[in-house]
Design a protein around this motif. Structure first.
Motif, PDB file in Angstrom:
ATOM      1  N   ASN B  41      -2.503  -1.300   8.925  1.00  0.00           N
ATOM      2  CA  ASN B  41      -1.829  -0.694   7.763  1.00  0.00           C
ATOM      3  C   ASN B  41      -2.188  -1.395   6.451  1.00  0.00           C
ATOM      4  OD1 ASN B  41      -0.132   0.839   6.156  1.00  0.00           O
ATOM      5  ND2 ASN B  41       1.644  -0.466   6.567  1.00  0.00           N
ATOM      6  N   GLN B  42      -3.050  -0.773   5.700  1.00  0.00           N
ATOM      7  CA  GLN B  42      -3.511  -1.346   4.426  1.00  0.00           C
ATOM      8  C   GLN B  42      -2.386  -1.405   3.392  1.00  0.00           C
ATOM      9  OE1 GLN B  42      -6.661  -2.519   3.995  1.00  0.00           O
ATOM     10  NE2 GLN B  42      -7.009  -2.028   6.151  1.00  0.00           N
ATOM     11  N   ALA B  43      -1.337  -0.605   3.615  1.00  0.00           N
ATOM     12  CA  ALA B  43      -0.250  -0.533   2.631  1.00  0.00           C
ATOM     13  C   ALA B  43       0.681  -1.735   2.717  1.00  0.00           C
ATOM     14  CB  ALA B  43       0.558   0.748   2.832  1.00  0.00           C
ATOM     15  N   ALA B  44       0.564  -2.527   3.815  1.00  0.00           N
ATOM     16  CA  ALA B  44       1.517  -3.620   4.049  1.00  0.00           C
ATOM     17  C   ALA B  44       1.624  -4.556   2.849  1.00  0.00           C
ATOM     18  CB  ALA B  44       1.125  -4.399   5.299  1.00  0.00           C
ATOM     19  N   SER B  45       0.509  -4.764   2.163  1.00  0.00           N
ATOM     20  CA  SER B  45       0.517  -5.715   1.046  1.00  0.00           C
ATOM     21  C   SER B  45       0.484  -5.015  -0.314  1.00  0.00           C
ATOM     22  CB  SER B  45      -0.688  -6.647   1.170  1.00  0.00           C
ATOM     23  OG  SER B  45      -1.874  -5.879   1.177  1.00  0.00           O
ATOM     24  N   ALA B  46       0.694  -3.702  -0.330  1.00  0.00           N
ATOM     25  CA  ALA B  46       0.643  -2.972  -1.600  1.00  0.00           C
ATOM     26  C   ALA B  46       1.772  -3.444  -2.514  1.00  0.00           C
ATOM     27  CB  ALA B  46       0.763  -1.473  -1.363  1.00  0.00           C
ATOM     28  N   GLN B  47       1.507  -3.464  -3.799  1.00  0.00           N
ATOM     29  CA  GLN B  47       2.542  -3.875  -4.762  1.00  0.00           C
ATOM     30  C   GLN B  47       3.655  -2.844  -4.821  1.00  0.00           C
ATOM     31  OE1 GLN B  47       1.093  -4.717  -8.689  1.00  0.00           O
ATOM     32  NE2 GLN B  47       1.746  -6.823  -8.437  1.00  0.00           N
ATOM     33  N   GLY B  48       3.268  -1.596  -4.843  1.00  0.00           N
ATOM     34  CA  GLY B  48       4.250  -0.513  -4.874  1.00  0.00           C
ATOM     35  C   GLY B  48       3.660   0.684  -4.174  1.00  0.00           C
ATOM     36  N   GLY B  49       4.518   1.634  -3.823  1.00  0.00           N
ATOM     37  CA  GLY B  49       4.029   2.863  -3.201  1.00  0.00           C
ATOM     38  C   GLY B  49       3.519   2.661  -1.786  1.00  0.00           C
ATOM     39  N   ALA B  50       4.004   1.611  -1.109  1.00  0.00           N
ATOM     40  CA  ALA B  50       3.532   1.325   0.251  1.00  0.00           C
ATOM     41  C   ALA B  50       3.829   2.498   1.180  1.00  0.00           C
ATOM     42  CB  ALA B  50       4.183   0.049   0.779  1.00  0.00           C
ATOM     43  N   GLY B  51       5.004   3.086   1.029  1.00  0.00           N
ATOM     44  CA  GLY B  51       5.390   4.195   1.897  1.00  0.00           C
ATOM     45  C   GLY B  51       4.427   5.361   1.784  1.00  0.00           C
ATOM     46  N   ILE B  52       4.007   5.670   0.573  1.00  0.00           N
ATOM     47  CA  ILE B  52       3.094   6.796   0.341  1.00  0.00           C
ATOM     48  C   ILE B  52       1.738   6.519   0.979  1.00  0.00           C
ATOM     49  CG2 ILE B  52       1.824   8.064  -1.445  1.00  0.00           C
ATOM     50  CD1 ILE B  52       4.271   7.524  -3.298  1.00  0.00           C
ATOM     51  N   LYS B  53       1.247   5.299   0.758  1.00  0.00           N
ATOM     52  CA  LYS B  53      -0.065   4.939   1.285  1.00  0.00           C
ATOM     53  C   LYS B  53      -0.056   4.927   2.815  1.00  0.00           C
ATOM     54  CE  LYS B  53      -3.506   1.217   0.684  1.00  0.00           C
ATOM     55  NZ  LYS B  53      -4.606   1.639  -0.163  1.00  0.00           N
ATOM     56  N   ALA B  54       1.019   4.376   3.388  1.00  0.00           N
ATOM     57  CA  ALA B  54       1.131   4.330   4.849  1.00  0.00           C
ATOM     58  C   ALA B  54       1.234   5.744   5.408  1.00  0.00           C
ATOM     59  CB  ALA B  54       2.351   3.504   5.258  1.00  0.00           C
ATOM     60  N   ALA B  55       2.023   6.596   4.735  1.00  0.00           N
ATOM     61  CA  ALA B  55       2.190   7.972   5.206  1.00  0.00           C
ATOM     62  C   ALA B  55       0.867   8.730   5.135  1.00  0.00           C
ATOM     63  CB  ALA B  55       3.259   8.682   4.368  1.00  0.00           C
ATOM     64  N   GLN B  56       0.088   8.448   4.076  1.00  0.00           N
ATOM     65  CA  GLN B  56      -1.231   9.092   3.960  1.00  0.00           C
ATOM     66  C   GLN B  56      -2.100   8.719   5.168  1.00  0.00           C
ATOM     67  OE1 GLN B  56      -2.841  10.995   0.941  1.00  0.00           O
ATOM     68  NE2 GLN B  56      -3.865  11.549   2.844  1.00  0.00           N
ATOM     69  N   ALA B  57      -2.077   7.444   5.553  1.00  0.00           N
ATOM     70  CA  ALA B  57      -2.872   6.997   6.701  1.00  0.00           C
ATOM     71  C   ALA B  57      -2.402   7.679   7.983  1.00  0.00           C
ATOM     72  CB  ALA B  57      -2.779   5.478   6.838  1.00  0.00           C
ATOM     73  N   VAL B  58      -1.089   7.845   8.114  1.00  0.00           N
ATOM     74  CA  VAL B  58      -0.529   8.489   9.310  1.00  0.00           C
ATOM     75  C   VAL B  58      -0.942   9.970   9.343  1.00  0.00           C
ATOM     76  CG1 VAL B  58       1.636   9.283  10.356  1.00  0.00           C
ATOM     77  CG2 VAL B  58       1.406   6.899   9.629  1.00  0.00           C
ATOM     78  N   VAL B  59      -0.859  10.631   8.190  1.00  0.00           N
ATOM     79  CA  VAL B  59      -1.270  12.038   8.109  1.00  0.00           C
ATOM     80  C   VAL B  59      -2.746  12.165   8.490  1.00  0.00           C
ATOM     81  CG1 VAL B  59      -1.691  13.962   6.512  1.00  0.00           C
ATOM     82  CG2 VAL B  59       0.447  12.660   6.358  1.00  0.00           C
ATOM     83  N   ASP B  60      -3.572  11.279   7.942  1.00  0.00           N
ATOM     84  CA  ASP B  60      -5.012  11.337   8.199  1.00  0.00           C
ATOM     85  C   ASP B  60      -5.347  11.066   9.663  1.00  0.00           C
ATOM     86  OD1 ASP B  60      -5.289  11.901   5.538  1.00  0.00           O
ATOM     87  OD2 ASP B  60      -5.977   9.897   4.951  1.00  0.00           O
ATOM     88  N   SER B  61      -4.441  10.375  10.370  1.00  0.00           N
ATOM     89  CA  SER B  61      -4.700  10.071  11.785  1.00  0.00           C
ATOM     90  C   SER B  61      -4.503  11.293  12.671  1.00  0.00           C
ATOM     91  CB  SER B  61      -3.748   8.957  12.258  1.00  0.00           C
ATOM     92  OG  SER B  61      -2.436   9.490  12.466  1.00  0.00           O
TER      93      SER B  61
END
Lengths: 275, 122
Positions: B41-61
């Motif tokens: 999960n690349q979003a783990a260290s995101a400053q903000g918007g981690a949920g969006i980035k993680a959800a994008q990765a899940v959608v893409d999977s």
């Protein structure tokens, strides 16, 4: 002369010092850059003259032109964009308005719109002109509001800039064009730690500076010790006094009392000599 | 059915992570064959918007279901736009949670929290 008032943490007395300095000068411009908690207006009670909206860029998408390449999604370091089922989702509150997504879209699917993130209030309090920045709740950054606050500042007269707490980008934006920085500190170890952060910042910006110790208690010398070690001038020490606390909590300017007026006035004279 | 589960490790025996946006990994597992892949999960260290980035990765999977303890509003918006169903996780390993889902023991996640950083960044 532009004086910025900053401190490493909230509640140290930035606004207390700022409004009373402006009052002691009885002239000039007071600017509240603490846009998440602009409290200066509680003390100066300015008569409101003008309100301007602060707007920033927000991308808007034309899905007919979008190829779904996700270049914009991957580019956005603030994760304000997602692409799901042939649709681009835009999260305005995460957008930092950098415009990079619009620039990178090779299909011309993204365009710029404007949206308001806060306001600037222009007012008058006796002879003092005031500007108050107010950031809307939930916005990612107050820097566009601070930039708006600090445009078209008169070159003459005293300008007091009441900064946001800490030493972040918003503080850097607030002090960058200042002639002098006042660092407000409390006489505790925590206070020294916070002072050291803003001290490093003003050194980095190479600004003339001095410390005001607020809520000083006899015998608690940690801030004095720190200042002596680092050769930082102490401009003034304000005692931890019931009377000051009471006046301040009622939204009164303590400078209205003669004995306090003279201390704030002395500080102004000291700074004038330095700049 | 492809299920995405936030996980503390990279195997089916790993414990389900308490966070969605800032989980270390997602295990995307086929509930029939139990074949799985791991998303770092690349979003783990995101400053903000981690949920969006993680959800994008899940959608893409290509996942069709997410099983998680918590999910923020922004992440839920992305998952829902993709038609992904969000189920409430229970304590245990990824494997155990998948079994419980197959047995119909899990509920849909009803509480979507407004986000931990209501400003979303900085």
């Amino acid at each position: 002369m532009r004086i910025s008032v900053l401190s490493g943490k909230g509640g140290t007395g930035k606004t207390f010092i700022s409004v009373n300095l402006a009052y002691a000068a009885n002239d000039g411009l007071y600017i509240d850059c603490d846009v998440e908690e602009p409290n200066g207006r509680i003390f100066l009670k300015p008569e409101l003259q003008l309100v301007e909206k602060v707007k920033v860029m927000l991308p808007t998408v034309d899905m007919d032109k979008c190829s779904g390449c996700k270049t914009c999604v991957h580019f956005c370091k603030y994760n304000a964009l997602a692409y799901v089922k042939n649709k681009l989702l835009i999260f305005p509150e995460l957008c930092h308005a950098c415009g990079g997504c619009v620039m990178l879209c090779s299909n011309g699917a993204l365009a710029e719109t404007r949206r308001a993130i806060g306001i600037v209030e222009y007012g008058q309090s006796g002879k003092i002109k005031t500007r108050t920045g107010v950031l809307n709740t939930g916005e990612a950054t107050g820097i566009p509001v601070i930039k708006h606050l600090l445009t078209d500042i008169p070159n003459e007269g005293l300008v007091v800039i009441d900064c946001p707490p800490g030493s972040s980008c918003a503080v850097m934006e607030s002090i960058k064009d200042s002639d002098y920085c006042i660092l407000v500190a409390e006489p505790t170890l925590f206070g020294v730690h916070n002072l050291s952060m803003v001290y490093k910042l003003v050194k980095l910006f190479d600004k003339p500076h001095g410390v005001i110790i607020n809520k000083a208690i006899e015998g608690e010398t940690v801030v004095e010790d720190y200042c002596r070690e680092n050769e930082i001038p102490i401009l003034m020490t304000i005692p931890y006094e019931l009377e000051i606390g009471l006046l301040n909590s009622q939204g009164m300017l303590v400078g209205q009392k003669d004995k306090y007026f003279s201390i704030f006035n002395k500080v102004l004279q000291k700074i004038k000599k330095e700049v | 059915m492809k299920i995405a589960i936030p996980s503390e490790g990279t195997t089916l025996e790993s414990i389900v992570n308490q966070s969605f946006g800032r989980t270390h990994y997602f295990i995307v597992v086929d509930s029939d064959t139990l074949q799985f892949k791991v998303i770092d999960n690349q979003a783990a260290s995101a400053q903000g918007g981690a949920g969006i980035k993680a959800a994008q990765a899940v959608v893409d999977s290509g996942a069709e279901i997410v099983i998680t303890f918590h999910c923020g509003q922004n992440a839920a918006d992305v998952l829902k736009a993709a038609g992904i169903k969000i189920m409430k996780a229970v304590t245990g390993s990824v494997f155990e949670v998948v079994q419980k889902y197959k047995n119909g023991e899990l509920m849909e996640l009803m509480e979507i929290h407004p986000g931990y950083h209501n400003h979303g960044g900085v």
